[in-house]
Scaffold this motif. Structure first.
Motif, PDB file in Angstrom:
ATOM      1  N   VAL A  59       1.000  -1.132  -0.050  1.00 32.51           N
ATOM      2  CA  VAL A  59       0.013  -0.116  -0.034  1.00 32.51           C
ATOM      3  C   VAL A  59       0.809   1.070   0.124  1.00 32.51           C
ATOM      4  O   VAL A  59       0.279   2.343  -0.852  1.00 32.51           O
ATOM      5  CB  VAL A  59      -0.643   0.038   1.071  1.00 32.51           C
ATOM      6  CG1 VAL A  59      -2.054   1.327   1.418  1.00 32.51           C
ATOM      7  CG2 VAL A  59      -1.895  -1.344   0.999  1.00 32.51           C
TER       8      VAL A  59
ATOM      9  N   ALA B 273      -3.001   2.460  -8.309  1.00 29.08           N
ATOM     10  CA  ALA B 273      -3.984   2.937  -7.483  1.00 29.08           C
ATOM     11  C   ALA B 273      -4.705   1.497  -7.399  1.00 29.08           C
ATOM     12  O   ALA B 273      -5.224   0.811  -5.974  1.00 29.08           O
ATOM     13  CB  ALA B 273      -5.664   2.701  -8.339  1.00 29.08           C
TER      14      ALA B 273
ATOM     15  N   VAL C 292      -5.835  -0.197  -3.837  1.00 26.98           N
ATOM     16  CA  VAL C 292      -6.392  -0.267  -3.503  1.00 26.98           C
ATOM     17  C   VAL C 292      -7.027  -1.788  -3.533  1.00 26.98           C
ATOM     18  O   VAL C 292      -7.471  -2.276  -2.319  1.00 26.98           O
ATOM     19  CB  VAL C 292      -7.999   0.536  -4.624  1.00 26.98           C
ATOM     20  CG1 VAL C 292      -9.418   0.170  -4.668  1.00 26.98           C
ATOM     21  CG2 VAL C 292      -7.600   1.951  -4.645  1.00 26.98           C
TER      22      VAL C 292
ATOM     23  N   ALA D 283      -9.279  -3.525   0.009  1.00 26.82           N
ATOM     24  CA  ALA D 283     -10.951  -4.710  -0.046  1.00 26.82           C
ATOM     25  C   ALA D 283     -10.223  -5.426   0.196  1.00 26.82           C
ATOM     26  O   ALA D 283     -11.683  -6.119   0.742  1.00 26.82           O
ATOM     27  CB  ALA D 283     -10.786  -4.428  -1.311  1.00 26.82           C
TER      28      ALA D 283
END
Length: 134
Positions: A79, A115, A119, A123
């Motif tokens: 991340v 991205a 993400v 998630a």
């Protein structure tokens, strides 16, 4: 004492300076090379961050012959590397709008990879928590 009309040999002239026009001193049109703006970002650094972020997210699928530190530690970097790739990709895309030689494709790919890397793990964690909470 140095003569103000002769610029130092290690300095470059600014473009569009008129020299002694309108009462300006001749040395005013010279600038240190260290003060000149650098080359535009081409997106290669951002793209490499994006690729590293995606690859670090795939490390748990390495064979079990690798030690657990090699297989699972890069997950902690996924991340943050994805966010860095997003930021660097946006900066490179802004530079590409001003300078046509800069690589727009690399910047866009870096934004897409960043991205995905930022993400998808979030998630998966949210999905896992929601499934395990019942």
């Amino acid at each position: 004492m140095k003569n103000a009309a002769v610029p130092p040999a290690d300095r470059e002239p600014l473009s569009g300076t008129g020299g002694e026009e309108e009462g300006e001193s001749p040395a005013k049109g010279w600038q240190d090379p260290g003060e000149l703006p650098g080359p535009p970002r081409t997106g290669a650094f951002a793209l490499s961050l994006g690729v590293l972020a995606v690859v670090s997210g795939l490390c748990p699928w390495l064979p079990e012959a690798f030690p657990p530190a090699v297989r699972f530690f890069p997950l902690y970097l996924t991340v943050p590397l994805g966010i860095c790739a997003l930021v660097a990709g946006i900066g490179a895309l802004r530079d590409a709008r001003r300078v046509p030689e800069a690589g727009r494709g690399r910047a866009r790919a870096a934004i897409a990879l960043g991205a995905v890397a930022a993400v998808v793990p979030v998630a998966v964690v949210v999905w896992g928590v929601s499934v395990l909470s019942f």
